[in-house]
Design an enzyme around this catalytic site. Structure first.
Site, PDB file in Angstrom:
ATOM      1  N   GLU A  47     -27.990  32.439   3.794  1.00  0.00           N
ATOM      2  CA  GLU A  47     -27.103  33.593   3.940  1.00  0.00           C
ATOM      3  C   GLU A  47     -26.595  33.632   5.369  1.00  0.00           C
ATOM      4  O   GLU A  47     -27.285  34.129   6.267  1.00  0.00           O
ATOM      5  CB  GLU A  47     -27.826  34.908   3.605  1.00  0.00           C
TER       6      GLU A  47
ATOM      7  N   GLU B 129     -35.927  36.751   0.006  1.00  0.00           N
ATOM      8  CA  GLU B 129     -36.414  37.348   1.259  1.00  0.00           C
ATOM      9  C   GLU B 129     -37.760  38.044   1.040  1.00  0.00           C
ATOM     10  O   GLU B 129     -37.975  39.176   1.475  1.00  0.00           O
ATOM     11  CB  GLU B 129     -35.376  38.316   1.834  1.00  0.00           C
TER      12      GLU B 129
END
Length: 575
Positions: free
Chosen positions: A234, A158
């Site tokens: 995710e 991320e």
């Protein structure tokens, strides 16, 4: 050997479209003797792949170390995934977030003067390169084209939420490739235009992280990646908890509907989490977005498989959805019996403040906990003033208990932005018990020092001449060479023995204040009356058939009885 590649619109396994249906299972949050059980239950739910992060800080607690023993045996974990007939995704960071202490970055690394975190800076890149080479030495022979289970390796984590240093990302990818990685590489970001642009890397597959509005999120992802498979790396099916908050749960039906939308769109998915496990010891992190919130010991995450490895309503809802898109085994996990309930009297209390043994050292000014290589410490000095005065700290990270001549005066907490209290008198022994509650794992406060930051002032004058004792919490405090005492104020260590079999237990903590518990020398983690959780999970493999030892380090006060419950209690879902 099998071949796994990225096609025009799909992942290709030996040239045929392959939809990854994966679940996150962090080896470092599960006792190694339980790995095979959790992996098998993932297979029974219909998953074909297991994903795991790799925590740099746990593997390398000190410079030059790379520990792969016990719960950190990544190679064994990946081999057990392969033995179950499943594939694997490895996400080594170096930054992983994961609600883990410091986001997985070693604290010693971030104390390096001039180091540039998560960017192309020579000191940082040298350390990252050595770390990734150590990880990939394990992963390399376990890739699918070498006969192993690993099909994907992730670059950073991320990154678009943190920075946009493309030189850094390219260098990481080159390190990973240079270490012999031949399977496809991926990045992951939340599906916003800004994050996908900043955190993506040309030539590396972009994936997304989200838990709702699957169709819209996939559309945004496709805009930034015109070809190649779509994947939610995710798929958030639950959430983590913090001390003083509620226990987070999500609707099984709603989560199953979102999973259905993902699979119906042909996207691959990694369910975060399939099984959360436990933040054993001092591994849990924290967040600070203006208010410090420390993550609890349980990482149950309201996942399909709960903290103790039992299937939940969400498990069967997800299994039903998966069965519409893939073959699901006919067998399901057997129902687990209730854990035994019993009580044990705690005895032989030893007060920490009165103990002379330990790692004592002298300091002119208060050192940070980092200088002591400790997460809990006692600071002691003599006051020779007289009347009442204000005791002030620059900043408390994260909690300090104040004692005068052994009597409690008060507690200051970072969460409440507390920095000062009034001492009733200023003559005698001043003792401070300072606790690190977990390092921030997300945002700009990663890597900050812990302890008492800035000078300690009495009125307008700085206090000097401190004796300091760092407490080693990796193992039970070695205090019993001191004389056991009656119950005294402040931190006290207790111990007991009990008879048990090698089956899971749930240690109740609701009658205790705040502290740590060990079973047979293994740190189960923190407990706190503040909640939400009021039990600590005890994996059966920690026990021996026969006599077992429990040690509790209580920082406040407790009922001198240890109670074991039939089921976990992780707290109320509303406050």
């Amino acid at each position: 050997m099998p071949d796994f590649t990225i096609g025009a619109s799909d992942f290709l396994l030996d040239g045929r479209p392959f939809q990854i249906i994966s679940g996150a299972l962090h080896y470092f949050r599960v006792h190694p003797d339980c790995w095979a059980d959790r992996i098998e239950k993932a297979r029974q739910m219909g998953l074909n792949t297991i994903e795991t992060y790799v925590p740099w800080n746990l593997h390398s607690p000190r410079p030059g170390e790379f520990d792969t023993t016990g719960i950190l045996d990544l190679g064994r974990f990946l081999r057990e995934v392969a033995e179950a007939g499943m594939y694997a995704i490895v996400r080594p960071g170096p930054y992983i977030c994961a609600e883990l202490d410091n986001g997985g970055l070693p604290p010693w690394l971030l104390r390096t003067e001039g180091l540039g975190v998560r960017r192309f800076e020579p000191q940082y890149m040298a350390a990252v390169t050595a770390y990734l080479q150590s990880v990939l030495e394990i992963v390399r022979p376990l890739q699918i084209d070498q006969g192993g289970p690993v099909v994907l390796v992730q670059v950073e984590n991320e990154y678009g939420a943190f920075g946009d240093d493309q030189t850094y990302l390219k260098a990481l990818a080159e390190v990973i490739r240079g270490a012999g990685t031949t399977v496809p590489l991926v990045t992951v970001d939340q599906p916003t235009d800004e994050m996908l642009s900043a955190g993506g890397l040309d030539g590396v597959l972009r994936t997304g992280s989200f838990g709702s509005r699957a169709e819209a999120r996939l559309e945004t992802l496709r805009k930034h990646q015109p070809t190649g498979p779509l994947m939610c790396m995710e798929f958030w099916d639950g959430w983590f908890d913090y001390w003083g908050g509620r226990h987070h749960t999500t609707s099984a039906a709603d989560a199953a509907a979102e999973l259905d939308a993902l699979l119906a769109a042909g996207a691959s998915v990694n369910i975060y989490m399939f099984h959360g496990g436990t933040n054993f010891g001092l591994t849990s992190g924290a967040n600070d977005k203006g208010v410090y919130r420390a993550t609890i010991t349980s990482y149950d995450y309201d996942a399909p498989l709960d903290e103790a490895g039992h299937p939940t309503e969400k498990y069967f809802a997800f299994r039903d959805v998966i069965s519409r898109y893939a073959q699901v085994p006919s067998s399901v996990p057997a129902a687990a019996p209730a854990a035994p309930e019993f009580n044990v009297a705690l005895g032989e209390p030893v007060g920490l403040l009165g103990c002379s043994s330990g790692r004592w050292s002298d300091h002119r000014s208060v050192p940070a906990l980092d200088e002591l290589d400790a997460r809990l410490a006692i600071f002691r000095t003599e006051l020779r003033h007289g009347g009442p005065a204000l005791l002030t700290f620059g900043e408390v990270r994260d909690r300090v208990q104040v004692f005068l001549d052994g009597a409690p005066v008060g507690i200051l907490e970072r969460e409440r932005h507390e920095r000062s209290l009034m001492l009733p008198h200023t003559r005698g022994r001043l003792e401070l018990v300072v606790e690190d509650m977990g390092r921030v794992n997300y945002g700009p406060r990663i890597g900050e020092e812990k302890g008492l930051i800035g000078p300690v002032l009495l009125g307008a004058d700085e206090l000097h001449d401190w004796s300091v004792c760092g407490i080693d919490l990796d193992q039970p405090p070695r205090l019993w060479q001191s004389t056991p005492s009656a119950v005294v104020p402040g931190p006290t260590a207790w111990r007991a023995t009990f008879e048990a079999e090698r089956s899971d237990l749930f240690l109740r903590t609701d009658a205790w204040g705040k502290g740590y518990a060990w079973i047979n020398g293994f740190n189960l983690g923190r407990y706190w009356r503040r909640g939400p959780q009021q039990t600590l999970y005890v994996p059966g493999p920690l026990l021996v058939d026969g006599t077992n030892e429990l040690v509790v380090l209580e920082l406040e006060t407790l009922s001198p009885t240890a109670s074991f419950a039939a089921e976990p209690w992780l707290g109320y879902t509303d406050l």
